[in-house]
Design a protein around this motif. Sequence first.
Motif, mmCIF file in Angstrom:
data_model
loop_
_atom_site.group_PDB
_atom_site.id
_atom_site.type_symbol
_atom_site.label_atom_id
_atom_site.label_comp_id
_atom_site.label_asym_id
_atom_site.label_seq_id
_atom_site.Cartn_x
_atom_site.Cartn_y
_atom_site.Cartn_z
ATOM 1 N N ASN A 76 23.779 82.186 61.263
ATOM 2 C CA ASN A 76 23.169 83.446 60.810
ATOM 3 C C ASN A 76 24.211 84.557 60.640
ATOM 4 O OD1 ASN A 76 20.583 82.282 60.715
ATOM 5 N ND2 ASN A 76 20.327 82.657 62.902
ATOM 6 N N THR A 77 25.395 84.171 60.169
ATOM 7 C CA THR A 77 26.422 85.137 59.814
ATOM 8 C C THR A 77 26.761 84.946 58.340
ATOM 9 O OG1 THR A 77 28.249 83.680 60.427
ATOM 10 C CG2 THR A 77 27.421 85.179 62.133
ATOM 11 N N GLU A 78 27.674 85.772 57.857
ATOM 12 C CA GLU A 78 28.113 85.693 56.477
ATOM 13 C C GLU A 78 29.636 85.620 56.458
ATOM 14 O OE1 GLU A 78 25.829 87.823 53.143
ATOM 15 O OE2 GLU A 78 27.566 89.108 53.552
ATOM 16 N N LEU A 79 30.184 84.649 55.735
ATOM 17 C CA LEU A 79 31.628 84.436 55.644
ATOM 18 C C LEU A 79 32.113 84.879 54.274
ATOM 19 C CD1 LEU A 79 34.397 83.118 56.449
ATOM 20 C CD2 LEU A 79 33.459 80.979 55.542
ATOM 21 N N VAL A 80 33.147 85.721 54.264
ATOM 22 C CA VAL A 80 33.806 86.102 53.013
ATOM 23 C C VAL A 80 35.255 85.648 53.134
ATOM 24 C CG1 VAL A 80 34.463 87.983 51.486
ATOM 25 C CG2 VAL A 80 32.287 88.096 52.717
ATOM 26 N N LEU A 81 35.667 84.818 52.203
ATOM 27 C CA LEU A 81 37.026 84.297 52.176
ATOM 28 C C LEU A 81 37.739 84.871 50.956
ATOM 29 C CD1 LEU A 81 39.006 82.279 53.531
ATOM 30 C CD2 LEU A 81 38.122 80.558 51.949
ATOM 31 N N ASP A 82 38.778 85.660 51.200
ATOM 32 C CA ASP A 82 39.597 86.238 50.125
ATOM 33 C C ASP A 82 38.773 87.057 49.122
ATOM 34 O OD1 ASP A 82 41.891 85.022 51.172
ATOM 35 O OD2 ASP A 82 41.509 83.191 50.032
ATOM 36 N N ASP A 83 37.872 87.853 49.591
ATOM 37 C CA ASP A 83 37.054 88.731 48.741
ATOM 38 C C ASP A 83 36.204 87.974 47.722
ATOM 39 O OD1 ASP A 83 38.024 91.074 50.008
ATOM 40 O OD2 ASP A 83 39.836 90.987 48.779
ATOM 41 N N ALA A 84 35.924 86.693 47.974
ATOM 42 C CA ALA A 84 35.043 85.904 47.107
ATOM 43 C C ALA A 84 33.589 86.215 47.457
ATOM 44 C CB ALA A 84 35.335 84.426 47.282
ATOM 45 N N GLU A 85 32.686 85.535 46.794
ATOM 46 C CA GLU A 85 31.258 85.709 47.082
ATOM 47 C C GLU A 85 30.973 85.316 48.530
ATOM 48 O OE1 GLU A 85 28.483 86.756 45.236
ATOM 49 O OE2 GLU A 85 30.079 87.544 43.945
ATOM 50 N N SER A 140 47.971 81.726 52.402
ATOM 51 C CA SER A 140 47.418 82.890 53.105
ATOM 52 C C SER A 140 45.994 83.167 52.650
ATOM 53 C CB SER A 140 48.271 84.124 52.820
ATOM 54 O OG SER A 140 49.575 83.930 53.293
ATOM 55 N N HIS A 141 45.172 83.575 53.606
ATOM 56 C CA HIS A 141 43.771 83.909 53.321
ATOM 57 C C HIS A 141 43.343 85.085 54.189
ATOM 58 C CE1 HIS A 141 43.055 80.287 50.979
ATOM 59 N NE2 HIS A 141 43.727 79.622 51.912
ATOM 60 N N LYS A 142 42.345 85.807 53.696
ATOM 61 C CA LYS A 142 41.705 86.886 54.460
ATOM 62 C C LYS A 142 40.288 86.409 54.782
ATOM 63 C CE LYS A 142 40.124 91.610 54.001
ATOM 64 N NZ LYS A 142 39.911 92.694 53.035
ATOM 65 N N ILE A 143 39.939 86.468 56.076
ATOM 66 C CA ILE A 143 38.626 86.007 56.537
ATOM 67 C C ILE A 143 37.852 87.192 57.090
ATOM 68 C CG2 ILE A 143 37.421 84.569 58.214
ATOM 69 C CD1 ILE A 143 39.896 82.800 58.225
ATOM 70 N N LYS A 144 36.600 87.305 56.656
ATOM 71 C CA LYS A 144 35.709 88.334 57.192
ATOM 72 C C LYS A 144 34.381 87.665 57.496
ATOM 73 C CE LYS A 144 33.686 92.797 55.979
ATOM 74 N NZ LYS A 144 33.561 93.785 54.891
ATOM 75 N N ILE A 145 33.919 87.805 58.738
ATOM 76 C CA ILE A 145 32.629 87.257 59.155
ATOM 77 C C ILE A 145 31.803 88.413 59.682
ATOM 78 C CG2 ILE A 145 31.429 85.656 60.689
ATOM 79 C CD1 ILE A 145 33.964 83.934 60.665
ATOM 80 N N THR A 146 30.607 88.552 59.129
ATOM 81 C CA THR A 146 29.724 89.663 59.515
ATOM 82 C C THR A 146 28.356 89.126 59.915
ATOM 83 O OG1 THR A 146 28.999 89.973 57.217
ATOM 84 C CG2 THR A 146 30.847 91.321 57.974
ATOM 85 N N ARG A 147 27.673 89.907 60.719
ATOM 86 C CA ARG A 147 26.267 89.669 61.048
ATOM 87 C C ARG A 147 25.581 91.008 60.821
ATOM 88 N NH1 ARG A 147 26.492 87.360 65.844
ATOM 89 N NH2 ARG A 147 26.245 85.260 65.059
ATOM 90 N N GLY A 148 24.770 91.060 59.772
ATOM 91 C CA GLY A 148 24.191 92.345 59.386
ATOM 92 C C GLY A 148 25.307 93.258 58.905
ATOM 93 N N GLU A 149 25.393 94.436 59.460
ATOM 94 C CA GLU A 149 26.450 95.391 59.112
ATOM 95 C C GLU A 149 27.653 95.295 60.053
ATOM 96 O OE1 GLU A 149 26.385 97.421 56.394
ATOM 97 O OE2 GLU A 149 24.559 96.296 55.904
ATOM 98 N N GLU A 150 27.544 94.482 61.105
ATOM 99 C CA GLU A 150 28.601 94.384 62.109
ATOM 100 C C GLU A 150 29.669 93.367 61.697
ATOM 101 O OE1 GLU A 150 29.135 93.426 66.874
ATOM 102 O OE2 GLU A 150 27.200 93.069 65.928
ATOM 103 N N VAL A 151 30.917 93.781 61.679
ATOM 104 C CA VAL A 151 32.035 92.886 61.390
ATOM 105 C C VAL A 151 32.437 92.200 62.695
ATOM 106 C CG1 VAL A 151 34.403 92.697 60.574
ATOM 107 C CG2 VAL A 151 32.841 94.330 59.489
#
Length: 108
Positions: free
Chosen positions: A41-50, A78-89
């Motif tokens: 129930n989180t959201e993964l963004v890899l390198d500013d992709a969808e 190299s990669h940038k990883i962002k994982i969020t749950r709702g608005e929380e990073v």
Amino acid sequence: MIKKILNVCFVFLLSACAAEYNSNQQVDETAYLQLQGNFINTELVLDDAEPINLNKNTVDTYKFEGKTIAKFPISTGSHKIKITRGEEVLVLRSIYVSAGNSFEVTVP
């Protein structure tokens, strides 16, 4: 006679030492991002992709030593990883991963 036998044994010994040994080693050219922890129930963004929604219906997981793991193939480098749950990073990291290796991220 014994001298000839010793010579023959010596020739066999030398030929055995001259034998060639070859080995083939296959290397996995793919790199992997491995998530563990509370990533459902989180959201993964890899390198500013969808964004990728990580829930039980969209992610294949397996258990290892009592932990739930999800593994994603990614390109090497190299990669940038962002994982969020709702608005929380939850996770915001820059990583580098080489061929055949996994980069493990624990989601709190």
